[in-house]
Design an enzyme around this catalytic site. Structure first.
Site, short mmCIF file in Angstrom:
data_model
loop_
_atom_site.label_atom_id
_atom_site.label_comp_id
_atom_site.label_asym_id
_atom_site.label_seq_id
_atom_site.Cartn_x
_atom_site.Cartn_y
_atom_site.Cartn_z
N ASN A 81 0.82 -1.20 0.00
CA ASN A 81 0.00 0.00 0.00
C ASN A 81 0.86 1.26 0.00
O ASN A 81 2.05 1.22 -0.29
CB ASN A 81 -1.01 -0.02 1.16
CG ASN A 81 -2.35 0.56 0.75
OD1 ASN A 81 -2.43 1.71 0.32
ND2 ASN A 81 -3.40 -0.21 0.89
N ARG A 82 0.24 2.39 0.34
CA ARG A 82 0.90 3.69 0.13
C ARG A 82 1.57 4.23 1.38
O ARG A 82 1.04 4.09 2.48
CB ARG A 82 -0.12 4.71 -0.37
CG ARG A 82 -0.54 4.47 -1.81
CD ARG A 82 -1.77 5.27 -2.21
NE ARG A 82 -2.03 5.11 -3.64
CZ ARG A 82 -2.65 4.06 -4.19
NH1 ARG A 82 -3.07 3.07 -3.41
NH2 ARG A 82 -2.83 4.00 -5.50
N HIS A 107 3.51 -0.01 -2.65
CA HIS A 107 3.88 -1.43 -2.75
C HIS A 107 5.38 -1.67 -2.82
O HIS A 107 5.87 -2.50 -3.60
CB HIS A 107 3.20 -2.06 -3.97
CG HIS A 107 1.70 -2.16 -3.85
ND1 HIS A 107 1.05 -2.31 -2.64
CD2 HIS A 107 0.72 -2.14 -4.80
CE1 HIS A 107 -0.26 -2.37 -2.86
NE2 HIS A 107 -0.48 -2.26 -4.15
N HIS A 176 -1.56 -9.74 -3.80
CA HIS A 176 -2.36 -8.82 -4.62
C HIS A 176 -3.14 -9.57 -5.71
O HIS A 176 -3.23 -9.09 -6.85
CB HIS A 176 -1.44 -7.76 -5.24
CG HIS A 176 -2.10 -6.44 -5.47
ND1 HIS A 176 -3.20 -6.30 -6.29
CD2 HIS A 176 -1.83 -5.20 -4.98
CE1 HIS A 176 -3.56 -5.02 -6.30
NE2 HIS A 176 -2.75 -4.34 -5.52
N ASP A 243 -11.38 1.33 -3.12
CA ASP A 243 -9.93 1.16 -2.98
C ASP A 243 -9.60 1.68 -1.59
O ASP A 243 -8.92 2.69 -1.42
CB ASP A 243 -9.18 1.93 -4.07
CG ASP A 243 -7.71 1.51 -4.16
OD1 ASP A 243 -7.30 0.62 -3.37
OD2 ASP A 243 -6.97 2.06 -4.98
N GLU A 307 -6.84 -7.51 -0.04
CA GLU A 307 -5.45 -7.51 0.38
C GLU A 307 -5.38 -7.35 1.90
O GLU A 307 -5.48 -6.25 2.43
CB GLU A 307 -4.70 -6.35 -0.29
CG GLU A 307 -4.78 -6.35 -1.81
CD GLU A 307 -4.50 -4.97 -2.38
OE1 GLU A 307 -3.38 -4.47 -2.20
OE2 GLU A 307 -5.41 -4.39 -3.00
#
Length: 342
Positions: A81-82, A107, A176, A243, A307
Site C-alpha cells: 500500500n501507500r 507497494h 495482490h 480502494d 489484500e
C-alpha cells in the site's frame, strides 16, 4: 492429499535466472505459483456442477508479468500500500523512498518484492519462498529476511508471511490477487455478493492516503457487514469502486475478514486473517489494455482484491496499528482463502 509439481515457467532476460512454477493440487483446488514475486498465476476452483474455472487474473507466460502490470497475484513489500510522499522517520532519522505512484510510494517502490526472484523450497503440502532484502533496498533501512509459505488444505489456500530485520524497519506484506469467481476473463464483478466484517474504514485524500480518521461504516457505502451485490451497490451509492482499507479487529488471532459469493456458479470465497486490515479494491484502474490468459482482456471492475494487511501509511500515523519490526522480533501473519460451493 496434496500434490506439488515443479516445472520451469520461463527465463528472465539477460541471464537473470530461471523462474519456476509450483502447482499445488487437492481434490478441490489447483493453485499455480511462480518464484517471480511469489505470484499466484492460476487458481482453478470447481463450480456447483463440478466444472473447474481459473478465478484469478494474470498471464500464461512470464513476459506478461515482466511488463508494466498491476501486481496481478504477486506478494508486495517491503511495505504494501501507500506511504505518504515516500518518507517516514525512525528514531529521528528521515528515510526517503522512491515515489513510484505520484506523490506517494506504493507497494515497496519501483523494484518491490513482486519484481524479484525468490528461492523456493518444496514442502509436502505446498511451497516456501525465501529472499533477503538488502539494507537500503528501495530506501528501506536494514536487511530483511523474508519467508512466504503457500500451503493447500482441501479447499483452503493458506499464505504465511514471516520476516526478521537487522534494523528497525516498517514491514507490511500482502498478496495482490485479483479474483473473479465467474472465471477470469468474465467482463465484471457486478454479480458478486460481498461481505466485509468491518465496523470502520479509513477515508482517504485525493492521493489515496488515509486522512487519519477512523470512520464508522454505519449508514455509508462502506457498510458491507451484510452481503451486498456489487453492481447494484455501486449504482445505489454513485461510487466508481472501492480502494479502501477496512478496519478489522486488531487481535492477532485468526478472524473472519470477508466473504465473496457468486450465485450463478455457486462459488464462495471466505477470507480469514491475523492482520488488522483489508484493502478492498475493485480493479478501478484496470482499463482493458492488458492481454491476459486465453486472450482475456481485463477492463475496469473485472476483478477484485482482498489484500489483508496493516493499515496504509501506518508508519506515519501513530494512531494506526504499529508498523515497525525491530531486531530480535519476528513479523508473522497468516491469511486463509477458503473456497467452497453452495
Amino acid at each position: 492429499m496434496v500434490s506439488v509439481t515443479r516445472t520451469v515457467f520461463g527465463e528472465l532476460p539477460s541471464g537473470g535466472g530461471t523462474v519456476e512454477k509450483f502447482q499445488l493440487r487437492s481434490d478441490q483446488l489447483s493453485v499455480d505459483i511462480i518464484s517471480w514475486g511469489c505470484t499466484i498465476t492460476a487458481l482453478q476452483v470447481k463450480d456447483r456442477q463440478g466444472k473447474a474455472s481459473d478465478v484469478v487474473l494474470g498471464f500464461a507466460e512470464l513476459e506478461g508479468y515482466l511488463q508494466k502490470q498491476p501486481y496481478f497475484g504477486a506478494v508486495v513489500g517491503r511495505v504494501a500500500n501507500r506511504i505518504a510522499k515516500g518518507r517516514f522517520t525512525i528514531g529521528g532519522k528521515e528515510y526517503h523512498l522512491p515515489v513510484n505512484r505520484e506523490p506517494n510510494s506504493l507497494h515497496g517502490g519501483f523494484t518491490g518484492f513482486d519484481k524479484v526472484l525468490w528461492t523456493p523450497q518444496v514442502l509436502t503440502n505446498g511451497v516456501q519462498f525465501f529472499r533477503v532484502s538488502p539494507d537500503g533496498e528501495e530506501g528501506y533501512p536494514g536487511e530483511l529476511k523474508v519467508w512466504v509459505t503457500y500451503t493447500l488444505d482441501g479447499g483452503e489456500l493458506v499464505i504465511n508471511y514471516r520476516a526478521q530485520a537487522s534494523q528497525t524497519t516498517p514491514v507490511n506484506l500482502t498478496n495482490h490477487s485479483y479474483f473473479n469467481l465467474a472465471g477470469q476473463g468474465s467482463p465484471n464483478i457486478y454479480d458478486h455478493e460481498v461481505t466485509i466484517a468491518a465496523d470502520a474504514y479509513l477515508p482517504v485524500d485525493e492521493t489515496l492516503i488515509p486522512t487519519g480518521v477512523i470512520a464508522p461504516v454505519e449508514g455509508t457505502a462502506f457498510d458491507l457487514r451484510k452481503p451486498v451485490e456489487l453492481g447494484t451497490h455501486l449504482q445505489d451509492y454513485h461510487i466508481h469502486g472501492f480502494d479502501h482499507n477496512f478496519c478489522l479487529k486488531e487481535s492477532k488471532e485468526k478472524k473472519f475478514c470477508a466473504r465473496v459469493r457468486h450465485a450463478a456458479s455457486g462459488r464462495i470465497l471466505e477470507v480469514y486473517t491475523t492482520q488488522p486490515g483489508v484493502q478492498f479494491y475493485t480493479g478501478n484502474f484496470l482499463d482493458g489494455t492488458l492481454k491476459g490468459k486465453n486472450g482475456a482482456v481485463y477492463p475496469k471492475h473485472s476483478g477484485l482484491c482482498l489484500e489483508t494487511q496493516n493499515w496504509p501509511d501506518s508508519v506515519n500515523q501513530p494512531q494506526f496499528p504499529p508498523a515497525l519490526l525491530r531486531p530480535g522480533e519476528e513479523y508473522n501473519h497468516t491469511t486463509w482463502f477458503k473456497f467452497s460451493v453452495a
